[in-house]
Design an enzyme around this catalytic site. Sequence first.
Site, PDB file in Angstrom:
ATOM      1  N   SER A  14      -2.565  -3.371 -12.848  1.00 10.20           N
ATOM      2  CA  SER A  14      -3.843  -3.466 -12.124  1.00 10.20           C
ATOM      3  C   SER A  14      -4.859  -2.427 -12.600  1.00 10.20           C
ATOM      4  O   SER A  14      -6.011  -2.759 -12.900  1.00 10.20           O
ATOM      5  CB  SER A  14      -3.597  -3.284 -10.632  1.00 10.20           C
ATOM      6  OG  SER A  14      -2.726  -4.283 -10.180  1.00 10.20           O
ATOM      7  N   GLY A  15      -4.455  -1.165 -12.678  1.00 10.57           N
ATOM      8  CA  GLY A  15      -5.385  -0.096 -13.049  1.00 10.57           C
ATOM      9  C   GLY A  15      -5.804  -0.188 -14.504  1.00 10.57           C
ATOM     10  O   GLY A  15      -6.999  -0.078 -14.832  1.00 10.57           O
ATOM     11  N   CYS A  42       1.966  -5.436  -9.684  1.00 12.06           N
ATOM     12  CA  CYS A  42       1.360  -6.268  -8.635  1.00 12.06           C
ATOM     13  C   CYS A  42       1.492  -7.755  -8.946  1.00 12.06           C
ATOM     14  O   CYS A  42       1.967  -8.534  -8.119  1.00 12.06           O
ATOM     15  CB  CYS A  42      -0.109  -5.887  -8.465  1.00 12.06           C
ATOM     16  SG  CYS A  42      -0.964  -6.985  -7.347  1.00 12.06           S
ATOM     17  N   CYS A  47       3.122  -7.390  -5.426  1.00 13.41           N
ATOM     18  CA  CYS A  47       2.288  -8.002  -4.383  1.00 13.41           C
ATOM     19  C   CYS A  47       2.220  -9.532  -4.450  1.00 13.41           C
ATOM     20  O   CYS A  47       2.409 -10.204  -3.432  1.00 13.41           O
ATOM     21  CB  CYS A  47       0.848  -7.499  -4.469  1.00 13.41           C
ATOM     22  SG  CYS A  47       0.681  -5.798  -4.934  1.00 13.41           S
ATOM     23  N   LYS A  50       5.673 -11.463  -4.122  1.00 13.60           N
ATOM     24  CA  LYS A  50       6.175 -11.131  -2.778  1.00 13.60           C
ATOM     25  C   LYS A  50       5.387 -11.886  -1.715  1.00 13.60           C
ATOM     26  O   LYS A  50       5.965 -12.482  -0.798  1.00 13.60           O
ATOM     27  CB  LYS A  50       6.067  -9.599  -2.586  1.00 13.60           C
ATOM     28  CG  LYS A  50       6.505  -9.024  -1.275  1.00 13.60           C
ATOM     29  CD  LYS A  50       5.466  -8.983  -0.189  1.00 13.60           C
ATOM     30  CE  LYS A  50       4.139  -8.430  -0.517  1.00 13.60           C
ATOM     31  NZ  LYS A  50       4.001  -7.006  -0.618  1.00 13.60           N
ATOM     32  N   TYR A 183       8.151   0.117   2.890  1.00 15.44           N
ATOM     33  CA  TYR A 183       7.429  -1.134   2.622  1.00 15.44           C
ATOM     34  C   TYR A 183       8.358  -2.224   2.063  1.00 15.44           C
ATOM     35  O   TYR A 183       8.433  -3.318   2.590  1.00 15.44           O
ATOM     36  CB  TYR A 183       6.369  -0.905   1.543  1.00 15.44           C
ATOM     37  CG  TYR A 183       5.087  -0.243   1.931  1.00 15.44           C
ATOM     38  CD1 TYR A 183       3.967  -1.001   2.241  1.00 15.44           C
ATOM     39  CD2 TYR A 183       4.957   1.136   1.927  1.00 15.44           C
ATOM     40  CE1 TYR A 183       2.750  -0.403   2.541  1.00 15.44           C
ATOM     41  CE2 TYR A 183       3.756   1.752   2.226  1.00 15.44           C
ATOM     42  CZ  TYR A 183       2.653   0.978   2.530  1.00 15.44           C
ATOM     43  OH  TYR A 183       1.460   1.574   2.828  1.00 15.44           O
ATOM     44  N   GLU A 187       9.690  -5.557   4.007  1.00 14.83           N
ATOM     45  CA  GLU A 187       9.114  -6.847   3.603  1.00 14.83           C
ATOM     46  C   GLU A 187      10.219  -7.815   3.154  1.00 14.83           C
ATOM     47  O   GLU A 187      10.243  -8.978   3.557  1.00 14.83           O
ATOM     48  CB  GLU A 187       8.078  -6.643   2.490  1.00 14.83           C
ATOM     49  CG  GLU A 187       6.793  -5.998   3.032  1.00 14.83           C
ATOM     50  CD  GLU A 187       5.735  -5.770   1.968  1.00 14.83           C
ATOM     51  OE1 GLU A 187       6.057  -5.833   0.768  1.00 14.83           O
ATOM     52  OE2 GLU A 187       4.576  -5.508   2.353  1.00 14.83           O
ATOM     53  N   HIS A 442     -13.994 -15.307  21.187  1.00 14.29           N
ATOM     54  CA  HIS A 442     -12.898 -15.804  22.005  1.00 14.29           C
ATOM     55  C   HIS A 442     -12.521 -17.240  21.639  1.00 14.29           C
ATOM     56  O   HIS A 442     -13.419 -18.037  21.366  1.00 14.29           O
ATOM     57  CB  HIS A 442     -13.317 -15.735  23.480  1.00 14.29           C
ATOM     58  CG  HIS A 442     -12.222 -16.105  24.419  1.00 14.29           C
ATOM     59  ND1 HIS A 442     -11.148 -15.280  24.651  1.00 14.29           N
ATOM     60  CD2 HIS A 442     -12.045 -17.225  25.172  1.00 14.29           C
ATOM     61  CE1 HIS A 442     -10.343 -15.871  25.524  1.00 14.29           C
ATOM     62  NE2 HIS A 442     -10.852 -17.042  25.856  1.00 14.29           N
ATOM     63  N   GLU A 447     -10.263  -9.962  19.206  1.00 11.22           N
ATOM     64  CA  GLU A 447     -11.271  -9.649  20.235  1.00 11.22           C
ATOM     65  C   GLU A 447     -10.814  -8.469  21.095  1.00 11.22           C
ATOM     66  O   GLU A 447     -11.636  -7.757  21.683  1.00 11.22           O
ATOM     67  CB  GLU A 447     -11.584 -10.871  21.103  1.00 11.22           C
ATOM     68  CG  GLU A 447     -10.444 -11.321  21.991  1.00 11.22           C
ATOM     69  CD  GLU A 447     -10.815 -12.532  22.855  1.00 11.22           C
ATOM     70  OE1 GLU A 447     -11.809 -12.455  23.590  1.00 11.22           O
ATOM     71  OE2 GLU A 447     -10.101 -13.553  22.786  1.00 11.22           O
TER      72      GLU A 447
HETATM   73  P1  NDP Z   1       8.681   3.749   0.619  1.00  8.09           P
HETATM   74  O1  NDP Z   1       8.320   5.130   0.261  1.00  8.09           O
HETATM   75  O2  NDP Z   1       7.756   2.906   1.391  1.00  8.09           O
HETATM   76  O3  NDP Z   1      10.064   3.780   1.428  1.00  8.09           O
HETATM   77  C1  NDP Z   1      11.203   4.389   0.913  1.00  8.09           C
HETATM   78  C2  NDP Z   1      12.312   4.246   1.929  1.00  8.09           C
HETATM   79  O4  NDP Z   1      13.519   4.671   1.341  1.00  8.09           O
HETATM   80  C3  NDP Z   1      12.099   5.098   3.172  1.00  8.09           C
HETATM   81  O5  NDP Z   1      12.612   4.409   4.284  1.00  8.09           O
HETATM   82  C4  NDP Z   1      12.942   6.345   2.874  1.00  8.09           C
HETATM   83  O6  NDP Z   1      13.436   6.955   4.022  1.00  8.09           O
HETATM   84  C5  NDP Z   1      14.091   5.727   2.122  1.00  8.09           C
HETATM   85  N1  NDP Z   1      14.748   6.650   1.221  1.00  8.09           N
HETATM   86  C6  NDP Z   1      14.186   7.437   0.270  1.00  8.09           C
HETATM   87  N2  NDP Z   1      15.121   8.117  -0.399  1.00  8.09           N
HETATM   88  C7  NDP Z   1      16.316   7.753   0.134  1.00  8.09           C
HETATM   89  C8  NDP Z   1      17.654   8.115  -0.124  1.00  8.09           C
HETATM   90  N3  NDP Z   1      17.973   8.990  -1.058  1.00  8.09           N
HETATM   91  N4  NDP Z   1      18.618   7.538   0.634  1.00  8.09           N
HETATM   92  C9  NDP Z   1      18.322   6.653   1.601  1.00  8.09           C
HETATM   93  N5  NDP Z   1      17.071   6.269   1.891  1.00  8.09           N
HETATM   94  C10 NDP Z   1      16.077   6.822   1.172  1.00  8.09           C
HETATM   95  O7  NDP Z   1       9.100   3.079  -0.768  1.00  8.09           O
HETATM   96  P2  NDP Z   1       9.254   1.563  -1.207  1.00  8.09           P
HETATM   97  O8  NDP Z   1      10.252   1.591  -2.298  1.00  8.09           O
HETATM   98  O9  NDP Z   1       9.483   0.685  -0.046  1.00  8.09           O
HETATM   99  O10 NDP Z   1       7.829   1.226  -1.807  1.00  8.09           O
HETATM  100  C11 NDP Z   1       7.289   2.047  -2.845  1.00  8.09           C
HETATM  101  C12 NDP Z   1       5.789   2.057  -2.778  1.00  8.09           C
HETATM  102  O11 NDP Z   1       5.276   0.819  -3.220  1.00  8.09           O
HETATM  103  C13 NDP Z   1       5.212   2.232  -1.369  1.00  8.09           C
HETATM  104  O12 NDP Z   1       5.160   3.570  -0.980  1.00  8.09           O
HETATM  105  C14 NDP Z   1       3.843   1.620  -1.539  1.00  8.09           C
HETATM  106  O13 NDP Z   1       2.989   2.581  -2.086  1.00  8.09           O
HETATM  107  C15 NDP Z   1       4.073   0.520  -2.542  1.00  8.09           C
HETATM  108  N6  NDP Z   1       4.211  -0.807  -1.882  1.00  8.09           N
HETATM  109  C16 NDP Z   1       3.189  -1.300  -1.131  1.00  8.09           C
HETATM  110  C17 NDP Z   1       3.282  -2.509  -0.514  1.00  8.09           C
HETATM  111  C18 NDP Z   1       2.159  -3.011   0.331  1.00  8.09           C
HETATM  112  O14 NDP Z   1       1.058  -2.497   0.192  1.00  8.09           O
HETATM  113  N7  NDP Z   1       2.370  -3.997   1.199  1.00  8.09           N
HETATM  114  C19 NDP Z   1       4.485  -3.346  -0.638  1.00  8.09           C
HETATM  115  C20 NDP Z   1       5.514  -2.724  -1.429  1.00  8.09           C
HETATM  116  C21 NDP Z   1       5.365  -1.518  -2.024  1.00  8.09           C
HETATM  117  P3  NDP Z   1      12.605   8.052   4.847  1.00  8.09           P
HETATM  118  O15 NDP Z   1      11.581   7.305   5.607  1.00  8.09           O
HETATM  119  O16 NDP Z   1      13.660   8.673   5.686  1.00  8.09           O
HETATM  120  O17 NDP Z   1      12.019   8.975   3.824  1.00  8.09           O
END
Ligand code: NDP
Length: 454
Positions: A14-15, A42, A47, A50, A183, A187, A442, A447
């Site tokens: 994308s970028g 993406c 995106c 998905k 995320y 999802e 409405h 709303e």
């Molecule tokens: P996220 O950062 O959203 O979530 C990572 C998850 O993994 C958290 O629940 C975290 O737990 C857990 N985690 C991290 N390290 C460990 C570990 N060592 N052991 C167990 N659990 C762990 O990352 P995603 O991979 O889901 O997505 C990456 C990025 O991609 C997002 O941050 C976002 O920027 C982008 N994205 C955006 C979307 C959208 O806009 N709809 C859709 C998909 C991706 P904890 O919370 O405890 O840290």
Amino acid sequence: MEFEFDLIVIGAGSGGLAAAKRAATYGAKVAIIEVNQIGGTCVIRGCVPKKLMVYAAKSKKNMDSSDGYGLKNEGIDFSSNILLKNIREEVSRLSDLHRNSLKKLNVTVFEGLGRFTTQNKLEIICPKTKKIKNKISSKKILISVGGKPKKLNIPGVDLAWTSDDIFELEKFPKSILIVGGGYIACEFASIFRNLGTEVTQVIRGQHLLNGFDEDLSSCLEESPTYTEINIISNTQLKTINKVNGNVESILDSGDKILTNNILIATGREPNLLPLNIDFLNLKMDGQYLDVDEFNQTSNANIFAVGDIINKPNLTPVAIEQGRVFSDNFFNYQKRKVNYEYIPKAVFTIPEISTVGLSEKKAKEIYSEKNIKIFKCKFTPMSNTFKKNKSKCMLKIVVHKLTDKVLGCHMFGETSSEIIQMVSISLNAGITKKDFDITMALHPTISEEFVTMYG
Ligand code: NDP
């Protein structure tokens, strides 16, 4: 010194695409290097595919509960292989569109892995043969190689899928264990469950979606989709074993869970290693490349946008960074990316959307006594005749003294479409009074944003 190009972009996501196209429209001689299909995370493995899966899952969910509307259905036969094939075709179509628009703009595409040899020179490597295909040079180089899934350091991890693998599947599994509560994990848990897969989700904390407003996490956890998902909280995956064509997950509690496969979604990290940048000694910001407000690294010729810098890793952010970079360096502008009030959505079913500060963050910053919360939760009319009625929730976080709206959060169908528009008003500095004097439309869900009184 003479260079072949004014700009080389490494990574056609994308970028990178946004920067390359914008620079080319200003007359710059641009090259772009890509090792995979053009489009990046993406378009190819994020995106777009998905969201198409989300549409499939929503369609099935709506059909499952159509009886109340007098629509008799005799059982739905979901063929995941058809969905996955159609998605791959659509992704290829979009990739070709990007390739054609690069061609129209005279951007030269190099297929292979870009690797620095000097600060202005790159060689392009064939990923299969490892042979050098081309050597090119440029005055400016933009790194936009994006991220890759983080791998857990546990025995058997290679047996598990990352989100990249999901888009390569021929058909969906009957059962899956998903690690993570962010995320991607939420999802895919939602997509898989609504399309018939048995889902277990393992999270290391107490709740899903840490960092989001806590009401959003609890709404998701209470939703009909999640009542059908087995969440195992406060635990970690320790080992993965192969057992008769399935995989066995051993948790730190000692519990063993057998599923068709495992998806690990524990975050993403910059994909910088193949670039061979160590000799350039670029300043780092943790695992990310450090850049200034103009996306310039510590080397004046080298720039970076997207998931390799420490900014929200979201497609629209990367696109804007790419465009702003080219506006500044190929059209003499002095633009900066506006990182205020970036709307975010998690495309679960129903979806979660948010802009601005969560209640917790607002109270941390401005103190609890200065924050007023407006909130409502109800069953939307569209669920009237459904068996499993999910609720929706709307929430406004307001600064008591200035009346300024600091954050808006929503759980419910089409909330992403609504929050996108709400983010315009937050960027314009809207107050709660402005919400109050706006006439409602409405009957809609949104709303409620203009009819909540404290
Ligand atoms: P996220 O950062 O959203 O979530 C990572 C998850 O993994 C958290 O629940 C975290 O737990 C857990 N985690 C991290 N390290 C460990 C570990 N060592 N052991 C167990 N659990 C762990 O990352 P995603 O991979 O889901 O997505 C990456 C990025 O991609 C997002 O941050 C976002 O920027 C982008 N994205 C955006 C979307 C959208 O806009 N709809 C859709 C998909 C991706 P904890 O919370 O405890 O840290």
